[in-house]
Design a protein around this motif. Sequence first.
Motif, short mmCIF file in Angstrom:
data_model
loop_
_atom_site.label_atom_id
_atom_site.label_comp_id
_atom_site.label_asym_id
_atom_site.label_seq_id
_atom_site.Cartn_x
_atom_site.Cartn_y
_atom_site.Cartn_z
N ALA A 173 4.24 7.70 1.08
CA ALA A 173 4.60 6.70 2.09
C ALA A 173 4.07 5.35 1.64
O ALA A 173 2.96 5.24 1.11
CB ALA A 173 4.03 7.07 3.44
N GLY A 174 4.87 4.32 1.82
CA GLY A 174 4.48 2.99 1.37
C GLY A 174 4.80 1.92 2.38
O GLY A 174 5.58 2.14 3.33
N THR B 140 8.69 -0.56 5.53
CA THR B 140 8.08 0.68 5.08
C THR B 140 9.10 1.56 4.36
O THR B 140 10.31 1.32 4.43
CB THR B 140 7.50 1.48 6.26
OG1 THR B 140 8.58 2.01 7.04
CG2 THR B 140 6.63 0.59 7.13
N THR B 141 8.59 2.58 3.66
CA THR B 141 9.48 3.50 2.95
C THR B 141 10.28 4.38 3.90
O THR B 141 11.26 5.01 3.49
CB THR B 141 8.66 4.40 2.00
OG1 THR B 141 7.58 5.00 2.74
CG2 THR B 141 8.10 3.60 0.84
N ASP C 57 0.84 -1.19 0.00
CA ASP C 57 0.00 0.00 0.00
C ASP C 57 0.88 1.24 0.00
O ASP C 57 2.00 1.24 0.54
CB ASP C 57 -0.96 0.02 1.20
CG ASP C 57 -0.24 0.01 2.53
OD1 ASP C 57 0.26 1.06 2.94
OD2 ASP C 57 -0.19 -1.07 3.16
N GLY C 58 0.37 2.27 -0.62
CA GLY C 58 1.08 3.54 -0.68
C GLY C 58 0.10 4.69 -0.69
O GLY C 58 -1.04 4.55 -1.14
N THR D 5 9.90 -3.59 16.24
CA THR D 5 10.06 -2.58 15.21
C THR D 5 11.48 -2.03 15.31
O THR D 5 11.94 -1.68 16.40
CB THR D 5 9.06 -1.43 15.37
OG1 THR D 5 7.73 -1.96 15.37
CG2 THR D 5 9.19 -0.43 14.24
N LEU D 6 12.15 -1.95 14.16
CA LEU D 6 13.53 -1.48 14.11
C LEU D 6 13.66 -0.39 13.07
O LEU D 6 13.21 -0.54 11.93
CB LEU D 6 14.47 -2.64 13.77
CG LEU D 6 15.95 -2.29 13.60
CD1 LEU D 6 16.54 -1.78 14.92
CD2 LEU D 6 16.73 -3.51 13.10
N LEU D 7 14.26 0.74 13.48
CA LEU D 7 14.57 1.84 12.57
C LEU D 7 16.09 1.98 12.52
O LEU D 7 16.69 2.66 13.36
CB LEU D 7 13.93 3.14 13.05
CG LEU D 7 12.43 3.25 12.83
CD1 LEU D 7 11.79 4.18 13.84
CD2 LEU D 7 12.14 3.72 11.42
#
Length: 294
Positions: free
Chosen positions: A59-60, A80-81, A48-49, A106-108
């Motif tokens: 954003a995707g 995610t983007t 999805d975007g 969740t990792l950034l």
Amino acid sequence: MSLPQPVPPSWKDLGKSSNDLLGRDYHFSGTSLEVKTATPSNVTFKVDGSRDYKSSLVAGNLEAKYADKAHGLTFTQAWTTSNALRTQVELENQIAKGLKLDATTTLLPEKGSKSVLINAAYKQPGLHSRAVLDVFKGPTFTADTVLGRDGFLVGAEAAYNVTEGRVTKYAAAVGFSAPEYAVTIHGLSNFSTFAASYYHRVSPDVEAGAKAVYDTKTTAPGVALEVGTKAYLDSAAFVKAKINNAGVLALGYTQSLRPGVKASFGLALDTQRLNEASPSGPAHKVGAQFVFEA
């Protein structure tokens, strides 16, 4: 003899009928596209975007999910983007009937931030309880419970910061749910915000609802009020409309073009600025969403 009691909704789903009526299917903040596919081996993919009309940023999200229904196991991986990597593992009805466990990480990498959430949900007739442990934020333990009997619902939520040794958040709600209508009253944000909502299925083709919110900490006087309705044109299309006390009118139209293909369009009008020749800032919004599923 009393009738068997159904499983009540979870805390976050109290007032869901009204929230969905007033919040979903109004796509006026930009344009979005969603594609879902499924394989014979129980693997589903979703892409999805969306493009925001204000920032023009896109954003995707790319998601893959594997479900082993025989063993109650679900594994989800998303990217995610914004370069966020999310992994979720769920186990349901294996340790005990009605018990669901899941862990979400969740990792950034770019920011070096991470989060780990451990969730547990237990539901039985007349009872729906959840608990969440946020490992790196606090740690913070959040729990909520909803009790239901003969349509009457009572729920409460509390959050406890383990490091600080104090309750950081609490809330409560009461409601009544019937097949044709539902009423819910919330006391949120440590009882500084109060909300009341109702939902009514007027007929098989028409729904109506409203929500009022009073925030004791806001500088704006009065109560925020929003009313809306939904009407089915036929089995493949419906329209929605809502208006709030600020004079913003929102319209939505959703059409199933064919099995697995759906298009939605949204429009928001600031009725107090219709006569302005050159309004400062965007006064009106328009958007669309397209969904493909196979």
